[in-house]
Write an enzyme that holds these catalytic residues in place. Structure first.
Site, short mmCIF file in Angstrom:
data_model
loop_
_atom_site.label_atom_id
_atom_site.label_comp_id
_atom_site.label_asym_id
_atom_site.label_seq_id
_atom_site.Cartn_x
_atom_site.Cartn_y
_atom_site.Cartn_z
N ASP A 257 0.88 -1.17 0.00
CA ASP A 257 0.00 0.00 0.00
C ASP A 257 0.92 1.22 0.00
OD1 ASP A 257 -2.10 1.77 0.02
OD2 ASP A 257 -3.25 0.68 1.53
C1 BGC Z 1 -5.14 3.18 -0.15
C2 BGC Z 1 -5.16 2.17 -1.29
C3 BGC Z 1 -4.98 2.90 -2.59
C4 BGC Z 1 -3.67 3.67 -2.54
C5 BGC Z 1 -3.36 4.42 -3.81
C6 BGC Z 1 -3.92 4.08 -0.20
O1 BGC Z 1 -4.03 5.12 0.71
O2 BGC Z 1 -5.19 2.51 1.08
O3 BGC Z 1 -6.37 1.47 -1.27
O4 BGC Z 1 -5.03 2.00 -3.65
O5 BGC Z 1 -3.74 4.61 -1.48
O6 BGC Z 1 -4.21 5.47 -3.99
#
Ligand code: BGC
Length: 716
Positions: A257
């Protein structure tokens, strides 16, 4: 988008006939040959972010960057390399209904339709990986991201997610199932340490991910922000190396993530393949300083880390690039913002909106209705850009008010009053309520559109952040003084319908007994207003079923009663164990407001005549379903299993098979549902494995977890 295609064209030109990627060697051979030609620096360049949503490519070898985009229900607004929203690009596309709307359809084929739209649109926009589906278990109604997720039940998740992933990947785009694992709250999401039993992990929190890997063949998986048993999920040895890669044989890419990597050696050794992140890509912490960037080069050069560790990660990335035809620049464009995609969005909303209550058959509204008072700010609020990273710039969005205006007969008048204001901490507004009451008095029916709201502005989540990333709801109470509004309107007009938007349960106790009709509309996508209106007017017969239980109040919920939330001293213990959602309510005798699997129709169905046949360790169930009413419609046959004398405590019932069946009035069908051997297993903490216990089992058939109309026993 354009720059990507230009980039690929340039790569192809620059390598011409010498490109290894263009040769028709077998994929693994191609990959090995490419690997041999890479320098260490080039390999490392592929395992960390080089911009907000991409890694660096290697132009001299014809390897493009891996370009990712959120998200679960539409291709996200275009961000530049630096996170700044791009202007002057065509990024207004299809905004599909959110995850729990899809799950509420209980229609496996719609998972595939959903994924197909996403895959085609991602391709058109020049993406390689779509960062969805999000499939974390809905453990508490408070989780701000429940709207993105699917269900509290691992089987329902598994069945819906399989179609979704295949739909995306059949377009040559990689799905990215997230957030692996146990990311069930947003409060302290980047620091909380989750503790749960092995049984809860195996029976509840992992099956959706396992199915995504072993049955749907997902290409990529996203490591979660939180810790699991003391180690960060994005470099958790047990989750990534032991379970995902070894036990399940995952050959694809583990993507962290954004900003979820905290340690170079752990990330290298424990299964992380690509480190993504944006905030830390700021000038203060540029991409070469990422944990999996320049430091890795030094560690390998010093002999502290074997290059084979890096090779394995690069091999995985190349494998997926090969599988999705990224190598050689042979991809064909997808399709964007088409009428067909909008129709899919509408169909999912029509099958996912749930009719919770319908006394006096108030719904559907008949042609004799001449005037409707529409009340509530959610009736005019657009949701596509809400909620956080899943934001989508929709080509258009039909709100409930517009949907009704477009769908009612010409002689029906519609008034609109705001009823409440979506402002953080707003309480009941007497003048808005008085206005709504006056309108309701004059109308044949009143439709209040309320419920939760999305955190609206991505940069200001805290403003109205009820259903939003990085925050949880403070409680289950209706915000903005809506209870007072509903109570006043129902006094003024007994024909009041409440439509609830949002990612799940809300406390309805103050008015539930007075209001004759309640509809759960979730966040139903760009055609949500059309779908809702068509259901209210009876042009569509509702067939959605709750994919999660709606408790009466927060303290009824297992995670809050037996477990911990949000945890103490940075740690949360899931003491409720496997008793999540209906597994808790049923077993502990707590009556929810609306049960898991509940959802009404304008017709009636009869589910009866359950018979069972043993096939080895499996059971084939056969059941008869009949539409006994006067309208065509669909019903979901739900099969639950109960072990009569379990050796360990087991839930009163667990969903193990389901099928949505469409029937004309009077039509009857015999439906066969297979209960595989796993349907009877439990995870033994003592033996560290799933156990198929011989004994007597009840198979329960019904159209909701609390409406079982046929049962039969079997000895296994
Ligand atoms: C989220 C993810 C997301 C990523 C990219 C993170 O803060 O938890 O689900 O895909 O950001 O935007």
């Amino acid at each position: 988008m354009n720059s990507k295609w230009i980039y690929i064209a340039l790569c192809t030109l620059s390598i011409g006939n010498h490109s290894f990627a263009q040769k028709k060697a077998t994929s693994e051979q191609t990959i090995e040959k490419l690997l041999q030609r890479m320098t260490l620096q080039e390999k490392v360049q592929m395992i960390h972010a080089n911009s907000s949503f991409a890694t660096a490519g290697i132009p001299r070898l014809g390897i493009p960057p891996l370009i990712m985009s959120d998200g679960p229900h539409g291709v996200r607004v275009e961000h530049g390399n630096d996170w700044i929203v791009d202007k002057n690009v065509n990024d207004s596309g299809t905004y599909l209904p959110t995850g729990n709307t899809l799950a509420a359809t209980w229609n496996k084929s719609l998972g595939y339709s959903f994924g197909t739209v996403l895959g085609k649109e991602a391709k058109y926009r020049g993406k390689d990986v779509i960062l969805g589906p999000g499939i974390n278990i809905i453990r508490t109604p408070l989780n701000g991201r429940n709207f993105e997720y699917l269900s509290e039940d691992p089987l329902l998740i598994s069945k819906m997610v399989t179609g979704y992933i295949k739909g995306v990947q059949d377009q040559g785009i990689s799905a990215c199932v997230k957030h692996f694992a146990a990311n069930n709250q947003e409060i302290q999401r980047t620091s909380i340490n989750v503790q749960m039993s092995e049984r809860a992990l195996r029976e509840i929190y992992l099956p959706g991910f396992k199915t995504a890997v072993t049955e749907a063949g997902v290409n990529t998986i996203m490591g979660a922000y939180n810790k699991f048993r003391g180690q960060w999920c994005s470099h958790n040895n047990y989750l990534l190396n032991q379970i995902l890669k070894k036990e399940w044989g995952f050959k694809g890419i583990v993507i962290s993530d954004w900003g979820a990597v905290h340690n170079t050696t752990e990330a290298l050794m424990n299964g992380t393949d690509i480190e993504m992140g944006t905030d830390i890509g700021s000038p203060a912490f540029p991409y070469p300083q990422f944990y999996m960037a320049d430091t890795v080069v030094k560690l390998v050069q010093n002999g502290q880390i074997a290059e084979s560790i890096v090779n394995d990660k690069v091999r995985r990335i190349l494998r997926i690039m090969h599988k999705t035809h990224m190598l050689g620049g042979k991809r064909i464009p997808g399709a964007y913002a088409t009428k067909t995609h909008q129709q899919v969005a509408q169909k999912i909303a029509e099958e996912g909106i749930v009719l919770l209550k319908n006394e006096r058959n108030l719904l559907p509204l008949t042609n004799t209705i001449q005037s409707i008072a529409v009340i509530g700010e959610n009736a005019v609020r657009k949701n596509a850009m809400g909620g956080g990273s899943s934001q989508v710039k929709a080509t258009y969005e039909i709100t409930p008010l517009v949907g009704l205006q477009q769908q009612v007969p010409h002689n029906t008048t519609i008034t609109y009053s705001k009823g409440y204001s979506i402002v953080r901490n707003a309480t009941a507004d007497t003048s808005l309520i008085n206005e709504a009451v006056a309108a309701a008095k004059k109308a044949d029916v009143a439709i209040i559109v309320g419920g939760w709201v999305h955190g609206y502005d991505y940069t200001k989540w805290s403003d109205n952040a009820y259903d939003a990333e990085d925050t949880d709801k403070p409680d289950m109470n209706m915000p903005f003084g809506q209870d007072a509004l509903i109570k006043a309107v129902i006094q003024a007009n007994p024909n009041t319908i409440v439509v609830l938007m949002g990612g799940g349960a809300i406390d309805m106790r103050q008015w539930i007994h007075q209001v004759p009709a309640i509809v759960q509309a979730w966040y139903p996508g760009m055609e949500g207003g059309t779908a809702l209106a068509r259901i209210l007017l009876g042009k569509v017969n509702p067939s959605g079923k709750l994919p999660m239980s709606f408790p009466k109040q927060l303290s009824d919920c297992g995670a809050h009663k037996l477990g911990e939330y949000p945890g103490k001293n940075g740690e949360v213990r899931y003491n409720e164990d496997i008793f999540v959602g209906y597994r808790y309510y049923d077993t502990y005798g707590v009556t929810p407001q609306f049960a898991f699997g509940h959802g009404l129709s304008y017709t009636q169905f009869n589910i009866s005549g359950l018979s069972l046949k043993k096939i080895g360790k499996q059971v084939m169930a056969s059941v008869t379903i009949r539409n006994t009413g006067t309208m065509a419609g669909a019903e979901v046959i739900q099969l639950y299993v109960n072990e009569v004398k379990p050796v360990v405590k087991r839930p009163t019932k667990e969903l193990k098979a389901f099928e949505k069946v469409f029937l004309a009035p009077g039509q009857q069908k015999q439906v066969q549902l297979l209960l595989p051997a796993e349907a009877f297993e439990y995870y033994s903490d003592k033996d560290n494995k799933f156990v198929h216990q011989p004994g007597k089992y009840w198979i329960l058939a019904g159209n909701s977890s609390d409406k079982i109309t046929a049962k039969a026993a079997i000895q296994l």
